[in-house]
Design a protein around this motif. Sequence first.
Motif, PDB file in Angstrom:
ATOM      1  N   HIS A 155       0.819  -1.210   0.000  1.00 18.05           N
ATOM      2  CA  HIS A 155       0.000   0.000   0.000  1.00 18.05           C
ATOM      3  C   HIS A 155       0.855   1.263   0.000  1.00 18.05           C
ATOM      4  CE1 HIS A 155      -3.557  -2.442   1.079  1.00 18.05           C
ATOM      5  NE2 HIS A 155      -2.749  -3.062   1.935  1.00 18.05           N
ATOM      6  N   TYR A 156       0.407   2.230  -0.790  1.00 22.69           N
ATOM      7  CA  TYR A 156       0.937   3.595  -0.762  1.00 22.69           C
ATOM      8  C   TYR A 156      -0.267   4.527  -0.649  1.00 22.69           C
ATOM      9  CZ  TYR A 156       5.459   1.809  -2.385  1.00 22.69           C
ATOM     10  OH  TYR A 156       6.658   1.132  -2.484  1.00 22.69           O
ATOM     11  N   SER A 157      -0.048   5.733  -0.137  1.00 23.14           N
ATOM     12  CA  SER A 157      -1.157   6.669  -0.008  1.00 23.14           C
ATOM     13  C   SER A 157      -0.826   7.996  -0.677  1.00 23.14           C
ATOM     14  CB  SER A 157      -1.496   6.908   1.467  1.00 23.14           C
ATOM     15  OG  SER A 157      -0.458   7.635   2.109  1.00 23.14           O
ATOM     16  N   ALA A 158      -1.855   8.614  -1.221  1.00 21.40           N
ATOM     17  CA  ALA A 158      -1.724   9.955  -1.797  1.00 21.40           C
ATOM     18  C   ALA A 158      -2.403  10.988  -0.913  1.00 21.40           C
ATOM     19  CB  ALA A 158      -2.327   9.988  -3.202  1.00 21.40           C
ATOM     20  N   ALA A 159      -2.883  10.566   0.265  1.00 23.21           N
ATOM     21  CA  ALA A 159      -3.528  11.470   1.219  1.00 23.21           C
ATOM     22  C   ALA A 159      -3.264  10.948   2.621  1.00 23.21           C
ATOM     23  CB  ALA A 159      -5.027  11.549   0.958  1.00 23.21           C
ATOM     24  N   GLU A 160      -2.946  11.850   3.540  1.00 23.34           N
ATOM     25  CA  GLU A 160      -2.676  11.440   4.921  1.00 23.34           C
ATOM     26  C   GLU A 160      -3.994  11.344   5.688  1.00 23.34           C
ATOM     27  OE1 GLU A 160       0.141  14.368   6.277  1.00 23.34           O
ATOM     28  OE2 GLU A 160       1.828  13.061   5.825  1.00 23.34           O
ATOM     29  N   ALA A 161      -4.800  10.380   5.304  1.00 25.04           N
ATOM     30  CA  ALA A 161      -6.130  10.282   5.914  1.00 25.04           C
ATOM     31  C   ALA A 161      -6.464   8.873   6.384  1.00 25.04           C
ATOM     32  CB  ALA A 161      -7.190  10.738   4.905  1.00 25.04           C
ATOM     33  N   PHE A 162      -5.595   7.917   6.141  1.00 28.65           N
ATOM     34  CA  PHE A 162      -5.972   6.517   6.290  1.00 28.65           C
ATOM     35  C   PHE A 162      -5.279   5.788   7.439  1.00 28.65           C
ATOM     36  CE2 PHE A 162      -5.833   7.573   1.635  1.00 28.65           C
ATOM     37  CZ  PHE A 162      -7.193   7.794   1.496  1.00 28.65           C
ATOM     38  N   ALA A 163      -4.608   6.521   8.313  1.00 28.02           N
ATOM     39  CA  ALA A 163      -3.812   5.887   9.360  1.00 28.02           C
ATOM     40  C   ALA A 163      -4.665   5.100  10.349  1.00 28.02           C
ATOM     41  CB  ALA A 163      -2.993   6.942  10.099  1.00 28.02           C
ATOM     42  N   TYR A 164      -5.880   5.585  10.631  1.00 29.04           N
ATOM     43  CA  TYR A 164      -6.726   4.864  11.580  1.00 29.04           C
ATOM     44  C   TYR A 164      -7.189   3.529  11.018  1.00 29.04           C
ATOM     45  CZ  TYR A 164      -6.806   8.997  14.544  1.00 29.04           C
ATOM     46  OH  TYR A 164      -6.437  10.035  15.358  1.00 29.04           O
ATOM     47  N   LEU A 165      -7.433   3.472   9.726  1.00 32.64           N
ATOM     48  CA  LEU A 165      -7.780   2.202   9.095  1.00 32.64           C
ATOM     49  C   LEU A 165      -6.612   1.223   9.178  1.00 32.64           C
ATOM     50  CD1 LEU A 165      -9.720   3.363   5.894  1.00 32.64           C
ATOM     51  CD2 LEU A 165     -10.654   2.099   7.838  1.00 32.64           C
ATOM     52  N   ALA A 166      -5.419   1.705   8.871  1.00 31.79           N
ATOM     53  CA  ALA A 166      -4.239   0.845   8.913  1.00 31.79           C
ATOM     54  C   ALA A 166      -4.009   0.317  10.329  1.00 31.79           C
ATOM     55  CB  ALA A 166      -3.015   1.620   8.419  1.00 31.79           C
ATOM     56  N   LYS A 167      -4.153   1.185  11.306  1.00 31.84           N
ATOM     57  CA  LYS A 167      -3.943   0.786  12.702  1.00 31.84           C
ATOM     58  C   LYS A 167      -4.975  -0.240  13.148  1.00 31.84           C
ATOM     59  CE  LYS A 167      -3.590   2.795  17.355  1.00 31.84           C
ATOM     60  NZ  LYS A 167      -3.655   4.058  18.145  1.00 31.84           N
ATOM     61  N   ARG A 168      -6.211  -0.031  12.778  1.00 31.55           N
ATOM     62  CA  ARG A 168      -7.287  -0.913  13.223  1.00 31.55           C
ATOM     63  C   ARG A 168      -7.239  -2.275  12.540  1.00 31.55           C
ATOM     64  NH1 ARG A 168     -10.765  -2.871  16.949  1.00 31.55           N
ATOM     65  NH2 ARG A 168     -12.585  -3.770  15.954  1.00 31.55           N
ATOM     66  N   TYR A 169      -6.925  -2.284  11.229  1.00 31.14           N
ATOM     67  CA  TYR A 169      -7.076  -3.521  10.466  1.00 31.14           C
ATOM     68  C   TYR A 169      -5.749  -4.164  10.061  1.00 31.14           C
ATOM     69  CZ  TYR A 169     -11.836  -2.018  10.740  1.00 31.14           C
ATOM     70  OH  TYR A 169     -13.043  -1.616  11.236  1.00 31.14           O
ATOM     71  N   GLY A 170      -4.669  -3.769  10.702  1.00 27.70           N
ATOM     72  CA  GLY A 170      -3.425  -4.527  10.656  1.00 27.70           C
ATOM     73  C   GLY A 170      -2.660  -4.485   9.359  1.00 27.70           C
ATOM     74  N   PHE A 171      -2.614  -3.317   8.707  1.00 28.80           N
ATOM     75  CA  PHE A 171      -1.768  -3.190   7.535  1.00 28.80           C
ATOM     76  C   PHE A 171      -1.007  -1.882   7.633  1.00 28.80           C
ATOM     77  CE2 PHE A 171      -5.682  -1.081   6.442  1.00 28.80           C
ATOM     78  CZ  PHE A 171      -5.348  -0.039   5.576  1.00 28.80           C
ATOM     79  N   SER A 172      -0.132  -1.628   6.688  1.00 30.91           N
ATOM     80  CA  SER A 172       0.673  -0.401   6.757  1.00 30.91           C
ATOM     81  C   SER A 172       0.897   0.151   5.359  1.00 30.91           C
ATOM     82  CB  SER A 172       2.026  -0.685   7.423  1.00 30.91           C
ATOM     83  OG  SER A 172       2.760  -1.648   6.686  1.00 30.91           O
ATOM     84  N   PHE A 173       1.228   1.428   5.330  1.00 38.94           N
ATOM     85  CA  PHE A 173       1.566   2.096   4.077  1.00 38.94           C
ATOM     86  C   PHE A 173       3.080   2.194   3.967  1.00 38.94           C
ATOM     87  CE2 PHE A 173      -2.768   3.502   4.850  1.00 38.94           C
ATOM     88  CZ  PHE A 173      -3.334   3.384   3.593  1.00 38.94           C
ATOM     89  N   ARG A 174       3.595   1.776   2.816  1.00 41.48           N
ATOM     90  CA  ARG A 174       5.031   1.856   2.614  1.00 41.48           C
ATOM     91  C   ARG A 174       5.509   3.306   2.569  1.00 41.48           C
ATOM     92  NH1 ARG A 174       4.251  -3.296   1.641  1.00 41.48           N
ATOM     93  NH2 ARG A 174       5.897  -4.696   0.888  1.00 41.48           N
ATOM     94  N   GLU A 175       4.667   4.174   2.001  1.00 43.70           N
ATOM     95  CA  GLU A 175       5.086   5.572   1.845  1.00 43.70           C
ATOM     96  C   GLU A 175       3.851   6.435   1.580  1.00 43.70           C
ATOM     97  OE1 GLU A 175       8.212   7.991   2.176  1.00 43.70           O
ATOM     98  OE2 GLU A 175       8.848   6.007   1.488  1.00 43.70           O
ATOM     99  N   HIS A 176       3.915   7.676   2.084  1.00 37.55           N
ATOM    100  CA  HIS A 176       2.925   8.678   1.687  1.00 37.55           C
ATOM    101  C   HIS A 176       3.541   9.491   0.558  1.00 37.55           C
ATOM    102  CE1 HIS A 176       0.023  11.874   1.604  1.00 37.55           C
ATOM    103  NE2 HIS A 176       0.943  12.770   1.919  1.00 37.55           N
ATOM    104  N   LEU A 177       2.908   9.444  -0.610  1.00 38.90           N
ATOM    105  CA  LEU A 177       3.442  10.127  -1.787  1.00 38.90           C
ATOM    106  C   LEU A 177       2.796  11.498  -1.936  1.00 38.90           C
ATOM    107  CD1 LEU A 177       3.370   7.167  -4.341  1.00 38.90           C
ATOM    108  CD2 LEU A 177       5.219   7.837  -2.785  1.00 38.90           C
ATOM    109  N   HIS A 178       3.613  12.499  -2.115  1.00 42.68           N
ATOM    110  CA  HIS A 178       3.083  13.855  -2.300  1.00 42.68           C
ATOM    111  C   HIS A 178       2.765  14.052  -3.780  1.00 42.68           C
ATOM    112  CE1 HIS A 178       3.955  15.126   1.807  1.00 42.68           C
ATOM    113  NE2 HIS A 178       5.046  14.382   1.711  1.00 42.68           N
TER     114      HIS A 178
END
Length: 263
Positions: A155-178
């Motif tokens: 997973h990568y993200s284009a918005a810093e909005a998904f951290a609570y989902l990652a924390k709750r459901y046990g996954f992570s983002f490799r990088e937040h891309l600007h």
Amino acid sequence: SRIVGKELSVLCPVSESADPHEWEPSADEITLFQSAGLILLHGAELEAWTAKASLPVARTVDCSAGLKDSFVEIVHPGHSHGAEGPGTHTHVDPHVWFDPTLAKRQAKAIHDAVVAKWPEVADKAKLGYEALAADFDALDKRWSALRERLAAAKHYSAAEAFAYLAKRYGFSFREHLHVAPRGALSKEALDHLAEHVKDEGPKILWWETEPSAEIRQALEERFAFKHVVVRSGESAGIVTGADFFEIHGKNLDRLAAALGGGG
């Protein structure tokens, strides 16, 4: 509104065109807040305007006050502090509601505040809260069903909005891309992104808003990204016809398709 139905008047003065993160009330709207029987704030540092407004403490409820142990902090690199090197600053990620278990606790805080203020609506509020809680539980169940596939994907993200989902459901983002969802991506911009994207085959890029066809194509061709739009639903109840659970149900439909395997 889901909790009290038509028993009480519920008003959110944020306009449909406003970004709730940036919105600031006018003087008349401040007066409206001050005259309300109960003022409900999301909290979690969302409403920066409250630092400059005088609100009646006894009638103001921070719906996230009981969630502080669950808050996610975002760390931003800061400017240099002389010999000590570059500093950092942090702020709370306000997107608490992405985690339906936390959103349900916010709803319970609202229920409890309403019943304490207007005990005559207790029976109606109990039924309203229970129906709302059931919807949050159903959302949590759908997210939980994707836990294994989420953990296995890249997973990568284009918005810093998904951290609570990652924390709750046990996954992570490799990088937040600007990277913005609109505009052009030059070769230089793509080369810069390449410094932050691993060459590891198919991967998922999460967006909060729909990227343009040009952006999608460029990132698919260069990095083998699958794109998934996961909308926050933060304007549900403000924008006419925007239903929170419908928005998040469609998020799950898109994500399940991107992960493969149904669901």
